[in-house]
Design an enzyme around this catalytic site. Structure first.
Site, mmCIF file in Angstrom:
data_model
loop_
_atom_site.group_PDB
_atom_site.id
_atom_site.type_symbol
_atom_site.label_atom_id
_atom_site.label_comp_id
_atom_site.label_asym_id
_atom_site.label_seq_id
_atom_site.Cartn_x
_atom_site.Cartn_y
_atom_site.Cartn_z
ATOM 1 N N SER A 184 20.097 19.761 39.632
ATOM 2 C CA SER A 184 19.394 21.060 39.883
ATOM 3 C C SER A 184 17.976 20.616 39.227
ATOM 4 O O SER A 184 17.214 19.804 39.499
ATOM 5 C CB SER A 184 20.199 22.030 39.308
ATOM 6 N N SER A 185 17.802 21.274 38.108
ATOM 7 C CA SER A 185 16.459 21.065 37.389
ATOM 8 C C SER A 185 16.201 19.759 37.004
ATOM 9 O O SER A 185 15.141 19.075 37.130
ATOM 10 C CB SER A 185 16.253 22.077 36.239
#
Length: 457
Positions: A184-185
């Protein structure tokens, strides 16, 4: 600045059946933390949650405790006050590889350690794992600011690069085997790291991410709704130019990329998967037409670009019906296969930067000959090789020597002949081909040897 070791250790949690359960990304309001870290340097054991960050006087250099998650402070330039967590197995190899494992929003380095298998795989294969950890309130990495999207610009990428440099100095790590992976991030940061520091990272693996530069903002916001919604669509050349602009003038080998995405991702929408493929095939100079397509697991579609093997320049895995929380137990082993770390040694193939290709063409009205010299610039003997490259549009090989060529156009793989399959360190092998052309008689510009990128001259 040196680091002092701690005699305390942290008991590792069981990793059997782990799956990372990370929260969905939300719009981010926190401003970036730009304060410089303290000048002291110290290795500390991780505690549950965030570890204590007490200062320590300078002391004689020492490595971190083995087989324990350890916080290292004072590791170098760190403009956004990241924390550095480190895992060094008991069985660490000489000149080890390094994997940087980057957490998701709301996560942390310790959470990435306990929720993935990289530490247990390090126990098996002897590499070192670095777990960067965000201290800003959002717990998301900066992948949007102008500072983050250029080499040496500041913010999180600079701090992570300092972590890599610290490990390289302290453990004499193999600088040709530095890798990044994230969720994700952390997947977005993996894209950023490979764009900012192509001379540092050999490959990356991004789970549920977006292309380099997709999240860019100029108003201080960390969130880009157009990108997260999958509405930022660019040409491959435009995406590739964003990466190249991060390090102007760089002409060396580029890191390989593996991307993963679920078709039902409702946080970073599925179109981002295709845009990542566009970007990295362009950066690596390979065709957007897959060289191989298969289904390694039910519901998975895997496409490989530029080569057909486990170390293709670009590998993409699409998971049908899967949402944003994509990462599951067993996927890290597939990442290691792509990185080439799932054995106790680097393997017979060259590591990125360990090969050089010289290529020239001699053309006439509708035909040309291409002469290629492959040099092993590494320290290990190459036993058996495949040289992959993409012919310019309109070129078709009619015959060749020194290797077998297939297919005749597009993404081509040249496989060694029986008499030249071994290339000793600092030795070269010459091959060539004759081709028809439709007006573009130029040579290929990107080559990979056994799936890893070579320098080209």
């Amino acid at each position: 600045m040196s680091a002092t070791g701690s005699s305390n250790t942290v008991r590792r949690p069981s990793r059997s059946g782990l799956a990372v359960l990370f929260g969905a990304l939300v719009p981010l309001l926190a401003t970036l933390l730009l304060g410089a870290p303290g000048a002291s340097a110290r290795a500390e054991p991780a505690t549950s949650g965030a570890a204590a960050r007490t200062a320590a006087p300078a002391a004689a250099p020492t490595v971190a405790p083995a087989a324990a998650l350890t916080e290292v402070t004072g590791f170098g330039t760190n403009p956004s006050n990241l924390q550095m967590y480190l895992y060094v197995p008991d069985s660490v190899t000489a000149n080890p590889a390094v994997v940087v494992a980057v957490h998701y929003c709301t996560g942390s380095g310790p959470a990435m350690y306990s929720g993935t298998e990289y530490a247990s795989l390090a126990d098996r294969y002897g590499f070192i794992v670095v777990y960067p950890s965000v201290t800003r309130a959002s717990k998301c990495f900066d992948v949007s600011s102008p500072q983050a999207l250029r080499r040496g610009g500041g913010s999180d990428p600079v701090g992570i690069k300092s972590m890599v440099d610290w490990v390289t100095r302290t453990y004499s790590a193999d600088t040709s085997r530095i890798f990044a992976t994230g969720i994700s991030s952390g997947a977005m940061m993996t894209n950023v790291l490979l764009g900012d520091y192509p001379d540092v990272f050999a490959a990356g693996a991004a789970f549920s991410g977006v292309p380099f530069g997709c999240f860019a903002t100029t108003d201080g916001s960390e969130w880009n709704s157009a990108c997260s919604g999958g509405t930022v669509i660019r040409t491959p050349q435009e995406w590739g130019s964003l990466v190249r602009t991060a390090y102007p003038g760089y002409t060396g080998p580029r890191p390989r990329m593996q991307v993963w995405h679920g078709t039902e991702d409702d946080v970073l929408r599925y179109p981002n998967f295709g845009e990542e493929i566009k970007q990295w095939t362009n950066v690596l100079g390979v065709s957007q037409t897959p060289a191989a397509t298969d289904s390694p697991q039910s519901g998975w579609t895997r496409t490989r670009y530029g080569a057909t093997g486990d170390r293709a320049p670009v590998e993409a895995i699409s998971l049908q019906g899967v949402g944003h929380n994509l990462y599951a137990y067993g996927m890290a082993a597939r990442v290691l296969t792509f990185f080439g770390l799932d054995s106790s040694d680097p393997g017979p193939g060259p590591q990125p930067g360990a090969c050089k290709v010289t290529v020239t063409t001699n053309a006439w009205s509708t035909g040309l000959t291409g002469s290629v010299t492959v040099t092993n610039t590494g320290t290990a003997r190459i036993e058996g090789w495949k040289l992959a490259f993409t012919l310019p549009s309109g070129q078709t090989i009619t015959n060749g020597w020194g290797a077998t060529y297939a297919p005749a156009s597009g993404a081509v793989t040249a496989t060694n002949a029986t008499y030249n399959g071994t290339i000793a360190p600092n030795a070269s092998v010459g091959i060539g081909y004759q081709a028809n052309h439709g007006g573009n008689s130029g040579p290929p510009t990107v080559f990979t040897l056994n799936g890893t990128a070579c320098g080209v001259s």
